[in-house]
Design a protein around this motif. Structure first.
Motif, PDB file in Angstrom:
ATOM      1  N   ASP A   1       9.289 -21.628  17.902  1.00 29.69           N
ATOM      2  CA  ASP A   1       8.493 -20.561  17.314  1.00 29.69           C
ATOM      3  C   ASP A   1       8.003 -19.615  18.415  1.00 29.69           C
ATOM      4  O   ASP A   1       7.461 -20.074  19.411  1.00 29.69           O
ATOM      5  N   GLY A   2       8.214 -18.327  18.247  1.00 25.68           N
ATOM      6  CA  GLY A   2       7.715 -17.371  19.233  1.00 25.68           C
ATOM      7  C   GLY A   2       8.782 -16.884  20.198  1.00 25.68           C
ATOM      8  O   GLY A   2       8.556 -15.939  20.960  1.00 25.68           O
ATOM      9  N   VAL A   3       9.967 -17.494  20.167  1.00 28.89           N
ATOM     10  CA  VAL A   3      11.055 -17.027  21.046  1.00 28.89           C
ATOM     11  C   VAL A   3      11.850 -15.967  20.282  1.00 28.89           C
ATOM     12  O   VAL A   3      12.374 -16.236  19.202  1.00 28.89           O
ATOM     13  N   SER A   4      11.929 -14.752  20.841  1.00 25.18           N
ATOM     14  CA  SER A   4      12.615 -13.710  20.065  1.00 25.18           C
ATOM     15  C   SER A   4      14.078 -13.571  20.460  1.00 25.18           C
ATOM     16  O   SER A   4      14.889 -13.084  19.690  1.00 25.18           O
TER      17      SER A   4
ATOM     18  N   GLU B   1      24.026 -26.933  22.039  1.00 26.59           N
ATOM     19  CA  GLU B   1      22.859 -27.614  21.445  1.00 26.59           C
ATOM     20  C   GLU B   1      21.563 -27.166  22.120  1.00 26.59           C
ATOM     21  O   GLU B   1      20.536 -26.979  21.468  1.00 26.59           O
ATOM     22  N   ARG B   2      21.636 -26.956  23.423  1.00 25.75           N
ATOM     23  CA  ARG B   2      20.419 -26.517  24.134  1.00 25.75           C
ATOM     24  C   ARG B   2      20.037 -25.094  23.713  1.00 25.75           C
ATOM     25  O   ARG B   2      18.866 -24.779  23.552  1.00 25.75           O
ATOM     26  N   LEU B   3      21.063 -24.248  23.506  1.00 28.78           N
ATOM     27  CA  LEU B   3      20.783 -22.880  23.042  1.00 28.78           C
ATOM     28  C   LEU B   3      20.070 -22.927  21.686  1.00 28.78           C
ATOM     29  O   LEU B   3      19.047 -22.257  21.489  1.00 28.78           O
ATOM     30  N   GLU B   4      20.618 -23.737  20.773  1.00 31.55           N
ATOM     31  CA  GLU B   4      20.033 -23.842  19.420  1.00 31.55           C
ATOM     32  C   GLU B   4      18.606 -24.390  19.496  1.00 31.55           C
ATOM     33  O   GLU B   4      17.718 -23.911  18.797  1.00 31.55           O
ATOM     34  N   MET B   5      18.415 -25.385  20.367  1.00 31.74           N
ATOM     35  CA  MET B   5      17.099 -26.012  20.508  1.00 31.74           C
ATOM     36  C   MET B   5      16.049 -24.968  20.933  1.00 31.74           C
ATOM     37  O   MET B   5      14.945 -24.922  20.395  1.00 31.74           O
ATOM     38  N   VAL B   6      16.439 -24.106  21.872  1.00 31.58           N
ATOM     39  CA  VAL B   6      15.490 -23.106  22.370  1.00 31.58           C
ATOM     40  C   VAL B   6      15.285 -22.003  21.327  1.00 31.58           C
ATOM     41  O   VAL B   6      14.163 -21.534  21.106  1.00 31.58           O
ATOM     42  N   LYS B   7      16.372 -21.621  20.639  1.00 29.53           N
ATOM     43  CA  LYS B   7      16.269 -20.590  19.591  1.00 29.53           C
ATOM     44  C   LYS B   7      15.270 -20.985  18.513  1.00 29.53           C
ATOM     45  O   LYS B   7      14.607 -20.140  17.918  1.00 29.53           O
ATOM     46  N   ALA B   8      15.209 -22.304  18.253  1.00 29.36           N
ATOM     47  CA  ALA B   8      14.361 -22.793  17.151  1.00 29.36           C
ATOM     48  C   ALA B   8      12.865 -22.810  17.501  1.00 29.36           C
ATOM     49  O   ALA B   8      12.040 -23.055  16.637  1.00 29.36           O
TER      50      ALA B   8
END
Ligand code: SPV
Ligand code: MG
Length: 431
Positions: A62-65, A53-60
């Motif tokens: 804006d601006g994180v490639s 869940e933390r991975l998904e949260m960070v992936k979402a």
């Protein structure tokens, strides 16, 4: 295009994180590392979101490639792999203890000319409030109770320290150390019968009744979030033990440890110097079975403590009991010893592990204190309890202070060993 790396150790994304991402974007492609559960627990606190869940949260965001896994607090491995041109972080890491991490990053980057970007730390009251709310959630009984089982899956060895009051609870909860760039803290708390009794000026003979012991748990729970292992002494009469299980479970305690003794229980560290009666395998197994039967959740653990080594009944007896109690439904085995040499504990763990690879083993290295957590873990132990050291540290310090005030007829001479008044009045967080 240049790459900018940052690492997040959080369950929530707040304005402070977004500010870092926005700054990072100015320098190039933004890669974010997400700290694994094990590293996060040692560095910060138990996560309220799963790693996925933390991975998904960070992936979402804006601006994180790109999002990567960072499995240690130190950056060596991740910097070696990614060779980012920049590592960006809030400038709060210029101060100890986080400065150890900044020093580590600086050293890693210097190998190939990478640079650090310190952005002004944007922690404000609103962010602090959000953070505190997430932390407080960990104290809800439903979430706290299951945490011990979760920790057993994540941590190689779960470390518990004794707590017998709000204040000792705060020490267990908040003490974090940085040593050689590694961060560490206690995972859980032990409500010791010895220390709970001693704090009340009473002997450790099951004299302090359950209502009072529950009051201690409540005091500790009020100011902490970490899971609790309760020292249930002998568990008392089976007819009473079932009620104790229900109460502890309802409160959000994670485990009770009961010892296979009957009658007037004395502290184990007396060994054979006092009369102590070991319970029969049959009767104690019946108590475990009764406790397991009334339990309402799968989270709660009943751990059987074996006193055979304490009472010098031998290794075979200890092992026979361990297998019998596991068979009766015990969720863990605590083996105790009062020898200085850890050899018999190591032998027990190894022999138990030959037949049982799963059942958690608990050890209390008060007497055999030369062995490290890592060595105990290697032998097969899963939970290490520091059962009485806080009490034993506090008593001589208080006694010496009392003596010196009597001696000098004033308090000036003791003042330089005391916590400053300003610090003591601000020790407790206000809501
Ligand atoms: C306690 O802390 O109360 C214990 C552990 O039961 S010991 O004192 O070593 O028996
Ligand atoms: Mg005890």
């Amino acid at each position: 295009m240049s790459t900018v790396y940052t690492c997040f150790c959080t369950d929530i994304i707040h304005a402070g994180h977004l500010n870092i991402i926005n700054e990072a974007k100015k320098y190039g492609e933004v890669i974010v590392g997400v700290l694994t559960d094990d590293a996060m627990i040692r560095y910060n606190r138990f996560p309220t979101k799963t790693f996925e869940e933390r991975l998904e949260m960070v992936k979402a965001i804006d601006g994180v490639s790109k999002v990567v896994i960072q499995d240690t607090v130190l950056y060596n491995k991740v910097i070696e792999e990614l060779k980012p041109d920049y590592v960006i972080h809030g400038d709060n890491w210029k101060e100890a203890p986080l400065s150890a991490i900044r020093d580590n990053v600086e050293k890693c980057l210097s190998q190939y000319g990478g640079k650090i970007i310190d952005v002004p730390y944007s922690y404000n009251e609103e962010i602090a409030h959000e953070d505190a709310k997430v932390r407080e959630k960990l104290a809800v009984p439903e979430l706290r109770r299951k945490r011990l089982r979760q920790l057993l899956k994540i941590r190689p060895v779960v470390k518990a320290i004794e707590a017998h009051s709000g204040l000792t609870g705060l020490i267990a909860e908040k003490t974090v150390v940085e040593h050689d760039g590694e961060f560490d803290q206690f995972d859980a708390m032990w409500i010791s019968s010895l220390c709970d009794s001693t704090a009340k000026g009473k002997p450790d003979i099951e004299l302090v009744d359950m209502t009072s012991r529950f009051r201690t748990i409540d005091d500790v729970m009020e100011v902490t979030t970490k899971p609790i292992i309760f020292d249930g002494d002998t568990g008392g009469l089976t007819e009473h033990f079932v009620y104790t299980v229900r109460s502890l479970e309802r409160m959000g305690v994670s485990a009770v440890i009961i010892e296979d003794k009957t009658g007037l229980k004395k502290n184990s560290l007396f060994g054979t110097q006092v009369e102590q009666t070991q319970d029969s395998i049959e009767h104690f197994s019946e108590k475990i079975r009764a406790g397991k039967k009334v339990q309402l959740t799968d989270d709660f653990m009943i751990i059987a403590r074996i006193e055979s080594l304490i009472l010098e009944r031998g290794m075979e007896d200890a092992l026979t009991r361990a297998f019998a109690f596991t068979e009766a439904g015990a969720d863990g085995i605590m083996i105790h010893s009062r020898k200085k040499d850890p050899a018999e504990i190591v032998e027990f763990c190894q022999k138990f592990r030959e037949k049982d690879k799963e059942t958690p083993i608990v050890v209390v290295p008060s007497s055999f204190n030369t062995i490290t957590e890592e060595e105990l873990g290697k032998a097969g132990a899963n939970i290490v309890i520091y059962a009485n050291q806080l009490t034993r540290a506090a008593f001589p310090a208080m006694e010496q202070t009392a003596k010196d005030i009597l001696k000098y007829h004033r308090a000036k001479e003791v003042d330089d060993r005391l916590m400053p008044i300003k610090q003591i009045i601000t020790l407790i967080d206000e809501l």
